[in-house]
Design a protein around this motif. Structure first.
Motif, PDB file in Angstrom:
ATOM      1  N   ASN A  44      71.820  79.098 -96.385  1.00  0.00           N
ATOM      2  CA  ASN A  44      70.787  79.294 -95.366  1.00  0.00           C
ATOM      3  C   ASN A  44      70.935  78.202 -94.313  1.00  0.00           C
ATOM      4  O   ASN A  44      70.608  77.040 -94.560  1.00  0.00           O
ATOM      5  CB  ASN A  44      69.394  79.255 -95.990  1.00  0.00           C
ATOM      6  CG  ASN A  44      69.204  80.349 -97.029  1.00  0.00           C
ATOM      7  OD1 ASN A  44      69.646  81.483 -96.825  1.00  0.00           O
ATOM      8  ND2 ASN A  44      68.563  80.026 -98.133  1.00  0.00           N
ATOM      9  N   TYR A  45      71.419  78.588 -93.134  1.00  0.00           N
ATOM     10  CA  TYR A  45      71.723  77.615 -92.080  1.00  0.00           C
ATOM     11  C   TYR A  45      70.599  77.627 -91.047  1.00  0.00           C
ATOM     12  O   TYR A  45      70.490  78.564 -90.256  1.00  0.00           O
ATOM     13  CB  TYR A  45      73.055  77.969 -91.413  1.00  0.00           C
ATOM     14  CG  TYR A  45      74.211  78.065 -92.377  1.00  0.00           C
ATOM     15  CD1 TYR A  45      74.918  76.935 -92.768  1.00  0.00           C
ATOM     16  CD2 TYR A  45      74.598  79.294 -92.909  1.00  0.00           C
ATOM     17  CE1 TYR A  45      75.981  77.014 -93.654  1.00  0.00           C
ATOM     18  CE2 TYR A  45      75.665  79.395 -93.802  1.00  0.00           C
ATOM     19  CZ  TYR A  45      76.339  78.246 -94.167  1.00  0.00           C
ATOM     20  OH  TYR A  45      77.389  78.339 -95.048  1.00  0.00           O
ATOM     21  N   GLN A  46      69.784  76.595 -91.083  1.00  0.00           N
ATOM     22  CA  GLN A  46      68.661  76.522 -90.146  1.00  0.00           C
ATOM     23  C   GLN A  46      68.859  75.326 -89.217  1.00  0.00           C
ATOM     24  O   GLN A  46      68.783  74.170 -89.625  1.00  0.00           O
ATOM     25  CB  GLN A  46      67.337  76.382 -90.896  1.00  0.00           C
ATOM     26  CG  GLN A  46      66.128  76.400 -89.974  1.00  0.00           C
ATOM     27  CD  GLN A  46      64.816  76.394 -90.749  1.00  0.00           C
ATOM     28  OE1 GLN A  46      64.769  76.786 -91.915  1.00  0.00           O
ATOM     29  NE2 GLN A  46      63.752  75.953 -90.099  1.00  0.00           N
ATOM     30  N   PHE A  47      69.118  75.626 -87.939  1.00  0.00           N
ATOM     31  CA  PHE A  47      69.323  74.593 -86.930  1.00  0.00           C
ATOM     32  C   PHE A  47      68.643  75.024 -85.634  1.00  0.00           C
ATOM     33  O   PHE A  47      68.717  76.195 -85.254  1.00  0.00           O
ATOM     34  CB  PHE A  47      70.819  74.366 -86.662  1.00  0.00           C
ATOM     35  CG  PHE A  47      71.600  73.900 -87.862  1.00  0.00           C
ATOM     36  CD1 PHE A  47      71.507  72.590 -88.310  1.00  0.00           C
ATOM     37  CD2 PHE A  47      72.420  74.783 -88.557  1.00  0.00           C
ATOM     38  CE1 PHE A  47      72.232  72.167 -89.410  1.00  0.00           C
ATOM     39  CE2 PHE A  47      73.139  74.370 -89.656  1.00  0.00           C
ATOM     40  CZ  PHE A  47      73.042  73.055 -90.095  1.00  0.00           C
ATOM     41  N   ALA A  48      68.017  74.073 -84.970  1.00  0.00           N
ATOM     42  CA  ALA A  48      67.426  74.297 -83.634  1.00  0.00           C
ATOM     43  C   ALA A  48      66.476  75.486 -83.620  1.00  0.00           C
ATOM     44  O   ALA A  48      66.379  76.200 -82.618  1.00  0.00           O
ATOM     45  CB  ALA A  48      68.525  74.487 -82.594  1.00  0.00           C
ATOM     46  N   GLY A  49      65.759  75.713 -84.733  1.00  0.00           N
ATOM     47  CA  GLY A  49      64.789  76.798 -84.788  1.00  0.00           C
ATOM     48  C   GLY A  49      65.363  78.161 -85.103  1.00  0.00           C
ATOM     49  O   GLY A  49      64.651  79.164 -85.046  1.00  0.00           O
TER      50      GLY A  49
ATOM     51  N   GLY B 174      57.457  73.469 -77.820  1.00  0.00           N
ATOM     52  CA  GLY B 174      57.937  74.797 -78.184  1.00  0.00           C
ATOM     53  C   GLY B 174      59.399  75.004 -77.860  1.00  0.00           C
ATOM     54  O   GLY B 174      59.882  76.142 -77.877  1.00  0.00           O
ATOM     55  N   ALA B 175      60.120  73.907 -77.576  1.00  0.00           N
ATOM     56  CA  ALA B 175      61.508  74.025 -77.128  1.00  0.00           C
ATOM     57  C   ALA B 175      62.387  74.775 -78.115  1.00  0.00           C
ATOM     58  O   ALA B 175      63.291  75.516 -77.710  1.00  0.00           O
ATOM     59  CB  ALA B 175      62.085  72.637 -76.860  1.00  0.00           C
ATOM     60  N   SER B 176      62.142  74.608 -79.411  1.00  0.00           N
ATOM     61  CA  SER B 176      63.009  75.247 -80.404  1.00  0.00           C
ATOM     62  C   SER B 176      62.704  76.730 -80.586  1.00  0.00           C
ATOM     63  O   SER B 176      63.402  77.420 -81.318  1.00  0.00           O
ATOM     64  CB  SER B 176      62.876  74.529 -81.754  1.00  0.00           C
ATOM     65  OG  SER B 176      61.554  74.626 -82.249  1.00  0.00           O
ATOM     66  N   PHE B 177      61.671  77.236 -79.880  1.00  0.00           N
ATOM     67  CA  PHE B 177      61.296  78.642 -80.017  1.00  0.00           C
ATOM     68  C   PHE B 177      61.606  79.444 -78.753  1.00  0.00           C
ATOM     69  O   PHE B 177      61.169  80.582 -78.622  1.00  0.00           O
ATOM     70  CB  PHE B 177      59.811  78.762 -80.354  1.00  0.00           C
ATOM     71  CG  PHE B 177      59.416  78.010 -81.590  1.00  0.00           C
ATOM     72  CD1 PHE B 177      59.853  78.407 -82.837  1.00  0.00           C
ATOM     73  CD2 PHE B 177      58.624  76.871 -81.504  1.00  0.00           C
ATOM     74  CE1 PHE B 177      59.502  77.703 -83.978  1.00  0.00           C
ATOM     75  CE2 PHE B 177      58.261  76.158 -82.632  1.00  0.00           C
ATOM     76  CZ  PHE B 177      58.711  76.578 -83.875  1.00  0.00           C
TER      77      PHE B 177
ATOM     78  N   GLU C 243      56.315  73.283 -84.195  1.00  0.00           N
ATOM     79  CA  GLU C 243      56.957  72.235 -84.982  1.00  0.00           C
ATOM     80  C   GLU C 243      58.443  72.544 -85.098  1.00  0.00           C
ATOM     81  O   GLU C 243      58.834  73.608 -85.572  1.00  0.00           O
ATOM     82  CB  GLU C 243      56.306  72.195 -86.370  1.00  0.00           C
ATOM     83  CG  GLU C 243      56.584  70.966 -87.169  1.00  0.00           C
ATOM     84  CD  GLU C 243      55.737  70.949 -88.440  1.00  0.00           C
ATOM     85  OE1 GLU C 243      55.666  69.882 -89.046  1.00  0.00           O
ATOM     86  OE2 GLU C 243      55.152  71.992 -88.814  1.00  0.00           O
ATOM     87  N   SER C 244      59.288  71.620 -84.634  1.00  0.00           N
ATOM     88  CA  SER C 244      60.732  71.845 -84.724  1.00  0.00           C
ATOM     89  C   SER C 244      61.146  71.913 -86.188  1.00  0.00           C
ATOM     90  O   SER C 244      60.554  71.266 -87.046  1.00  0.00           O
ATOM     91  CB  SER C 244      61.493  70.723 -84.017  1.00  0.00           C
ATOM     92  OG  SER C 244      61.279  69.492 -84.664  1.00  0.00           O
ATOM     93  N   GLY C 245      62.165  72.712 -86.450  1.00  0.00           N
ATOM     94  CA  GLY C 245      62.618  72.893 -87.823  1.00  0.00           C
ATOM     95  C   GLY C 245      62.035  74.124 -88.472  1.00  0.00           C
ATOM     96  O   GLY C 245      62.565  74.605 -89.482  1.00  0.00           O
TER      97      GLY C 245
END
Length: 575
Positions: free
Chosen positions: A54-59, A358-361, A531-533
């Motif tokens: 499961n690769y979770q990066f930058a949202g 909200g940058a990561s969304f 929330e980032s991540g």
């Protein structure tokens, strides 16, 4: 942190690629002179997710068990930057079992094979500095059980990246990207054979950046608390590496560390997390404590304003207020319209928050998070970049500048017999409406009560004329405005019968009550916590007081008071 737009520009990118390939021709390093102790903190949970595919990066989340990280589709440039920066090594090192070690080695050596001679998007000074630090920190994990050929390839690639940094660190944007590049260069220069010649110049350059970027109060131009923590962490790592090698860091380097530490303590809430302003989050768990411990010195907290923020603290309660103008110039890329916005934390439980970045969304959420209605402060209704609708989706209310861009902000924190007091104001609405916002806060000595008073009014004759013009345009129905208090998602809020108060239960067992003086309409509305991540925004709620300016001024009084303490058993656990 993302690279600057300049860093992504074609001319700079072409120069980086040229120097990356040139570095491949230079004489490589052949081993370690000394290896710094690993100082980077990873997440065991994220490491487990990586080993599960499961690769979770930058949202973004990509589920691809067994797939090489470099073969993943790239949904966003920030995703690509995240994987090439190799912060995931920290997470795999936190797990450190056989599957995690195998992934770390496979991904690093495949990077060397594909990109190690200067190809690919990872050859920018900031990403290279970030990557070099992780490769050196986790050398044992990477090299354990590998043969001589792999070891030679690893050192050869580290040497190339070091030479690249020595030639290209100036191409990194000022601020965090340049601090990353120079810290990586110092790390590599001290650790690798044949690279020591780069250390003296890099140490001098780092000191010069400290003098240029860290102001007299220990702040940075972006006013982003989390970014300040990242800069501080890099400076402590570089100082420790120099010290372990028998070198004394430059005076400006050490002075910057001494100035930043009290400022970070002032930006820390009672739960240990940082205030979330201007694109910053709470900070990685444990990072602040580790960095402060590494810095040494006396545990002093800045008094007055710290990087433009005011802190009121008493008992188990902290209140942090943005009491300065938003960043300008090159530092304004992630600036928020948050002047006079506040956060309140009780013990280990955040109560009043801002929505966050909200940058990561995506771009719409980024814009929404920067707008005034996404912060716990006063805003003129309808005069904002965006607002959040009841179902949590974004409804653009206005395409234009952010709600407030004050040219004058003032703040006066003081202590008196009643408690800890702050009087602050800004003129952000004077150009459009002739109105100035003044916020007064009083936190009792026991931390159980916060008394607030928000005034919006015309201060000068010219301001009154402007107000009269606006009122006439609105047919004297009044200028609508709202006072918002965004609640953390873990807060269970209930509007009392009659709509005169809001009760808020924290997971610790505490109960807080919001009351107002009856002048405004009180509502409990949906909100979000960005929330980032995370893969998507978290649903939350917000307290909204709505009123109108029908004359030259309007004043709203309110209180937040603790009605019930944490039960003893829970309090003891949280202490």
């Amino acid at each position: 942190m993302a690279r600057s737009e300049t860093e992504r520009g074609g001319g700079v990118g072409a120069a980086n690629r040229f120097h990356a390939r040139l570095a491949a021709l230079a004489r490589p390093a052949s081993g370690f002179v000394s290896q710094p102790e690993p100082k980077t903190i990873g997440s065991f949970a994220r490491g487990r997710q990586l080993t599960a595919g499961n690769y979770q990066f930058a949202g973004f989340l990509i589920e691809a068990p067994g797939r090489m990280i470099w073969d993943l589709p790239v949904p966003d440039p920030r995703f690509e930057e995240a994987i090439h920066g190799c912060l995931w090594l920290d997470d795999l090192a936190a797990v450190a079992d056989a599957p995690a070690r195998r992934l770390a080695q496979d991904w690093v050596f495949e990077w060397i094979r594909r990109y190690g001679r200067g190809a690919g998007p990872g050859w920018t000074p900031d990403l290279t500095g970030r990557r070099v630090i992780r490769w050196i920190n986790h050398a044992i994990l990477i090299l354990n059980g590998r043969d001589r050929a792999d070891s030679d390839a690893y050192f050869r690639c580290l040497g190339r990246q070091t030479i690249f940094l020595a030639r290209r660190w100036k191409a990194a944007a000022p601020g965090l990207p340049r601090f990353e590049a120079l810290t990586g260069l110092i790390y590599a220069g001290l650790a690798l054979t044949g690279m020591e010649r780069h250390v003296t110049r890099a140490a001098r350059a780092l000191a010069a950046e400290c003098a240029r970027e860290i102001d007299a109060e220990g702040g940075i131009p972006t006013r982003n608390p989390e970014e300040l923590l990242e800069v501080f962490t890099l400076l402590t790592w570089a100082a420790a590496a120099l010290g372990e090698a028998g070198r004394r860091p430059q005076a400006a380097h050490l002075s910057a560390i001494e100035r930043i530490a009290p400022t970070l303590r002032a930006l820390r809430h009672a739960d240990g997390g940082l205030a979330r302003f201007h694109g910053g989050g709470r900070g990685l768990e444990g990072r602040l404590e580790q960095a402060l411990a590494a810095a040494g010195g006396r545990a002093v907290t800045a008094h007055g304003l710290a990087m433009g923020y005011a802190r009121l603290a008493a008992g188990r309660t902290t209140v942090i207020v943005d009491a300065a103008a938003p960043p300008t110039g090159r530092a304004s890329a992630n600036a928020h319209a948050s002047t006079l916005a506040m956060e309140l934390t009780s013990g280990r439980r955040p109560l009043i928050v801002n929505c966050g970045s909200g940058a990561s969304f995506g771009p719409e959420w980024r814009r929404a998070g920067r707008a005034t209605p996404s912060h716990s402060t006063l805003g003129i209704a309808g005069y904002s970049s965006s607002r959040l609708s009841a179902n949590g989706m974004i409804a653009t209310a206005r395409r234009g500048q952010l709600a407030d861009a004050p040219t004058l902000v003032w703040a006066q924190p003081e202590d008196d017999a009643e408690g800890h007091r702050l009087i602050a104001g800004h003129n952000g609405y004077v150009p459009t409406h002739g109105l100035t916002h003044v916020r007064q806060l009083l936190l009792s000595h026991d931390g159980r009560t916060l008394v607030g008073e928000d005034t919006i009014g015309a201060m000068t004759v010219a301001d009154r004329r402007r107000v009269e013009t606006i009122l006439k345009r609105l047919k004297y129905r009044g200028i609508p405005f709202e006072l918002r208090f965004h609640l953390h998602p873990d807060v269970d809020a209930t509007l009392d019968l009659g709509g005169s108060a809001v009760s808020m239960a924290l997971k610790s067992g505490e109960i807080w009550v919001f009351r107002h003086d009856g002048v405004a309409e009180l509502k409990l509305e949906p909100s979000v916590y960005l929330e980032s991540g995370r893969l998507k925004p978290r649903a939350s709620r917000q307290i909204v007081l709505s009123s109108r300016v029908t004359d030259y001024a309007c004043q709203l009084g309110w209180t937040l008071s603790k009605a019930q303490d944490t039960p003893t058993a829970i309090r003891d656990t949280e202490a």
